[in-house]
Design a protein around this motif. Structure first.
Motif, PDB file in Angstrom:
ATOM      1  N   SER A  88       0.819  -1.211   0.000  1.00  6.28           N
ATOM      2  CA  SER A  88       0.000   0.000   0.000  1.00  6.28           C
ATOM      3  C   SER A  88       0.852   1.260   0.000  1.00  6.28           C
ATOM      4  CB  SER A  88      -0.982   0.007   1.177  1.00  6.28           C
ATOM      5  OG  SER A  88      -0.305   0.092   2.401  1.00  6.28           O
ATOM      6  N   VAL A  89       2.014   1.199   0.633  1.00  3.38           N
ATOM      7  CA  VAL A  89       2.906   2.364   0.644  1.00  3.38           C
ATOM      8  C   VAL A  89       3.646   2.490  -0.683  1.00  3.38           C
ATOM      9  CG1 VAL A  89       4.990   3.330   1.711  1.00  3.38           C
ATOM     10  CG2 VAL A  89       3.149   2.428   3.153  1.00  3.38           C
ATOM     11  N   THR A  90       4.226   1.383  -1.160  1.00  8.59           N
ATOM     12  CA  THR A  90       5.078   1.474  -2.346  1.00  8.59           C
ATOM     13  C   THR A  90       4.296   1.528  -3.653  1.00  8.59           C
ATOM     14  OG1 THR A  90       5.354  -0.928  -2.439  1.00  8.59           O
ATOM     15  CG2 THR A  90       7.020   0.320  -1.228  1.00  8.59           C
ATOM     16  N   PHE A  91       3.247   0.720  -3.793  1.00  9.04           N
ATOM     17  CA  PHE A  91       2.523   0.645  -5.063  1.00  9.04           C
ATOM     18  C   PHE A  91       1.351   1.620  -5.118  1.00  9.04           C
ATOM     19  CE2 PHE A  91      -0.526  -1.254  -8.062  1.00  9.04           C
ATOM     20  CZ  PHE A  91       0.281  -1.371  -9.184  1.00  9.04           C
ATOM     21  N   LEU A  92       0.579   1.677  -4.041  1.00  8.93           N
ATOM     22  CA  LEU A  92      -0.602   2.543  -4.045  1.00  8.93           C
ATOM     23  C   LEU A  92      -0.306   3.959  -3.570  1.00  8.93           C
ATOM     24  CD1 LEU A  92      -3.290   0.069  -2.665  1.00  8.93           C
ATOM     25  CD2 LEU A  92      -2.857   0.696  -5.056  1.00  8.93           C
ATOM     26  N   GLY A  93       0.856   4.177  -2.971  1.00  5.29           N
ATOM     27  CA  GLY A  93       1.230   5.506  -2.515  1.00  5.29           C
ATOM     28  C   GLY A  93       0.450   5.989  -1.296  1.00  5.29           C
ATOM     29  N   GLU A  94      -0.084   5.062  -0.522  1.00  6.77           N
ATOM     30  CA  GLU A  94      -0.836   5.439   0.675  1.00  6.77           C
ATOM     31  C   GLU A  94       0.102   5.519   1.868  1.00  6.77           C
ATOM     32  OE1 GLU A  94      -4.175   2.804   1.083  1.00  6.77           O
ATOM     33  OE2 GLU A  94      -5.057   3.493  -0.804  1.00  6.77           O
ATOM     34  N   LYS A  95      -0.298   6.285   2.849  1.00  9.53           N
ATOM     35  CA  LYS A  95       0.518   6.448   4.051  1.00  9.53           C
ATOM     36  C   LYS A  95      -0.029   5.562   5.164  1.00  9.53           C
ATOM     37  CE  LYS A  95       1.629  11.302   3.156  1.00  9.53           C
ATOM     38  NZ  LYS A  95       2.876  11.199   2.536  1.00  9.53           N
ATOM     39  N   LEU A  96       0.885   4.996   5.946  1.00 12.01           N
ATOM     40  CA  LEU A  96       0.475   4.277   7.138  1.00 12.01           C
ATOM     41  C   LEU A  96       0.439   5.272   8.295  1.00 12.01           C
ATOM     42  CD1 LEU A  96       2.509   0.960   6.834  1.00 12.01           C
ATOM     43  CD2 LEU A  96       0.123   1.372   6.261  1.00 12.01           C
ATOM     44  N   THR A  97      -0.591   5.163   9.090  1.00 12.21           N
ATOM     45  CA  THR A  97      -0.761   6.091  10.215  1.00 12.21           C
ATOM     46  C   THR A  97      -0.478   5.384  11.537  1.00 12.21           C
ATOM     47  OG1 THR A  97      -3.088   5.552  10.561  1.00 12.21           O
ATOM     48  CG2 THR A  97      -2.587   7.264   8.909  1.00 12.21           C
ATOM     49  N   MET A  98      -0.510   6.139  12.603  1.00  5.31           N
ATOM     50  CA  MET A  98      -0.324   5.574  13.930  1.00  5.31           C
ATOM     51  C   MET A  98      -1.448   4.575  14.242  1.00  5.31           C
ATOM     52  SD  MET A  98       1.570   5.194  16.474  1.00  5.31           S
ATOM     53  CE  MET A  98       2.785   6.463  16.265  1.00  5.31           C
ATOM     54  N   ASN A  99      -2.643   4.843  13.748  1.00  2.50           N
ATOM     55  CA  ASN A  99      -3.748   3.896  13.953  1.00  2.50           C
ATOM     56  C   ASN A  99      -3.421   2.538  13.330  1.00  2.50           C
ATOM     57  OD1 ASN A  99      -5.060   5.992  15.129  1.00  2.50           O
ATOM     58  ND2 ASN A  99      -6.749   6.066  13.698  1.00  2.50           N
ATOM     59  N   HIS A 100      -2.844   2.553  12.131  1.00  2.00           N
ATOM     60  CA  HIS A 100      -2.431   1.306  11.496  1.00  2.00           C
ATOM     61  C   HIS A 100      -1.387   0.599  12.359  1.00  2.00           C
ATOM     62  CE1 HIS A 100      -3.668   3.585   7.759  1.00  2.00           C
ATOM     63  NE2 HIS A 100      -4.446   2.507   7.732  1.00  2.00           N
ATOM     64  N   ALA A 101      -0.409   1.345  12.825  1.00  2.00           N
ATOM     65  CA  ALA A 101       0.664   0.755  13.636  1.00  2.00           C
ATOM     66  C   ALA A 101       0.103   0.120  14.903  1.00  2.00           C
ATOM     67  CB  ALA A 101       1.706   1.824  13.986  1.00  2.00           C
ATOM     68  N   VAL A 102      -0.797   0.810  15.586  1.00  2.00           N
ATOM     69  CA  VAL A 102      -1.388   0.263  16.812  1.00  2.00           C
ATOM     70  C   VAL A 102      -2.178  -1.008  16.494  1.00  2.00           C
ATOM     71  CG1 VAL A 102      -3.087   0.691  18.643  1.00  2.00           C
ATOM     72  CG2 VAL A 102      -1.425   2.463  18.040  1.00  2.00           C
ATOM     73  N   GLY A 103      -2.973  -0.962  15.436  1.00  2.00           N
ATOM     74  CA  GLY A 103      -3.733  -2.142  15.039  1.00  2.00           C
ATOM     75  C   GLY A 103      -2.836  -3.311  14.705  1.00  2.00           C
ATOM     76  N   PHE A 104      -1.757  -3.072  13.970  1.00  2.00           N
ATOM     77  CA  PHE A 104      -0.829  -4.137  13.607  1.00  2.00           C
ATOM     78  C   PHE A 104      -0.158  -4.719  14.858  1.00  2.00           C
ATOM     79  CE2 PHE A 104       0.077  -2.411   9.038  1.00  2.00           C
ATOM     80  CZ  PHE A 104      -1.222  -2.725   8.680  1.00  2.00           C
ATOM     81  N   VAL A 105       0.221  -3.856  15.787  1.00  2.00           N
ATOM     82  CA  VAL A 105       0.849  -4.331  17.025  1.00  2.00           C
ATOM     83  C   VAL A 105      -0.113  -5.219  17.805  1.00  2.00           C
ATOM     84  CG1 VAL A 105       1.693  -3.586  19.300  1.00  2.00           C
ATOM     85  CG2 VAL A 105       2.552  -2.492  17.226  1.00  2.00           C
ATOM     86  N   LEU A 106      -1.384  -4.845  17.853  1.00  2.00           N
ATOM     87  CA  LEU A 106      -2.369  -5.673  18.565  1.00  2.00           C
ATOM     88  C   LEU A 106      -2.531  -7.037  17.896  1.00  2.00           C
ATOM     89  CD1 LEU A 106      -5.041  -2.971  19.446  1.00  2.00           C
ATOM     90  CD2 LEU A 106      -3.446  -4.108  21.015  1.00  2.00           C
ATOM     91  N   ILE A 107      -2.519  -7.058  16.571  1.00  2.00           N
ATOM     92  CA  ILE A 107      -2.624  -8.332  15.856  1.00  2.00           C
ATOM     93  C   ILE A 107      -1.375  -9.185  16.099  1.00  2.00           C
ATOM     94  CG2 ILE A 107      -2.678  -9.375  13.548  1.00  2.00           C
ATOM     95  CD1 ILE A 107      -4.586  -6.985  12.808  1.00  2.00           C
ATOM     96  N   ILE A 108      -0.222  -8.556  16.102  1.00  2.00           N
ATOM     97  CA  ILE A 108       1.019  -9.287  16.376  1.00  2.00           C
ATOM     98  C   ILE A 108       1.022  -9.809  17.811  1.00  2.00           C
ATOM     99  CG2 ILE A 108       3.524  -9.014  16.626  1.00  2.00           C
ATOM    100  CD1 ILE A 108       3.327  -7.195  14.084  1.00  2.00           C
ATOM    101  N   ALA A 109       0.452  -9.039  18.741  1.00  2.00           N
ATOM    102  CA  ALA A 109       0.332  -9.523  20.119  1.00  2.00           C
ATOM    103  C   ALA A 109      -0.561 -10.766  20.163  1.00  2.00           C
ATOM    104  CB  ALA A 109      -0.231  -8.424  21.021  1.00  2.00           C
ATOM    105  N   GLY A 110      -1.635 -10.763  19.395  1.00  2.00           N
ATOM    106  CA  GLY A 110      -2.486 -11.944  19.309  1.00  2.00           C
ATOM    107  C   GLY A 110      -1.723 -13.133  18.748  1.00  2.00           C
ATOM    108  N   ALA A 111      -0.883 -12.880  17.751  1.00  2.00           N
ATOM    109  CA  ALA A 111      -0.070 -13.958  17.170  1.00  2.00           C
ATOM    110  C   ALA A 111       0.882 -14.527  18.216  1.00  2.00           C
ATOM    111  CB  ALA A 111       0.711 -13.430  15.962  1.00  2.00           C
TER     112      ALA A 111
END
Length: 117
Positions: A86-109
């Motif tokens: 999404s960052v490299t091909f679509l040119g979208e930015k990742l936000t802090m909300n994305h980072a928090v969500g990803f961290v929570l999913i990784i914690a579940g993993a």
């Protein structure tokens, strides 16, 4: 963790399969003027290669991982591949909300791979 084929191959194959699936599901967003029927057919063609990697990855991986561990691995890999795409091909930015969500999913993993409490 041992470095045997059933331990390593599923990870590598799931990374590759996720690249194909991410392109199949989201690559067409850069080509919004193309007819929907065409992008569906192209996406199916790309997704075929994803299945050719994901199905054997899960079969090989199930020798040493549980189904829940394989699914969790798949989801974490999906998020990493999608974030990069999404960052490299679509040119979208990742936000802090994305980072928090990803961290929570990784914690579940972590809990899935940790074993019984």
């Amino acid at each position: 963790m041992p470095f045997s084929l059933p331990h390593i191959a599923p990870v590598l194959m799931l990374v590759a399969s996720n690249v194909f699936m991410t392109v199949a599901w989201y690559g067409h967003l850069k080509f919004g003027s193309k007819p929907l029927w065409l992008v569906i057919i192209v996406s199916w063609g790309i997704a075929f290669f994803e299945y050719c990697l994901a199905v054997p990855a899960n079969r090989i991986g199930h020798q040493v991982y549980s189904a829940a561990e394989l699914k969790t691995m798949q989801e974490v890999i999906t998020l990493v591949v999608f974030a990069i795409f999404s960052v490299t091909f679509l040119g979208e930015k990742l936000t802090m909300n994305h980072a928090v969500g990803f961290v929570l999913i990784i914690a579940g993993a972590w809990f899935i791979f940790r074993g019984p409490l």
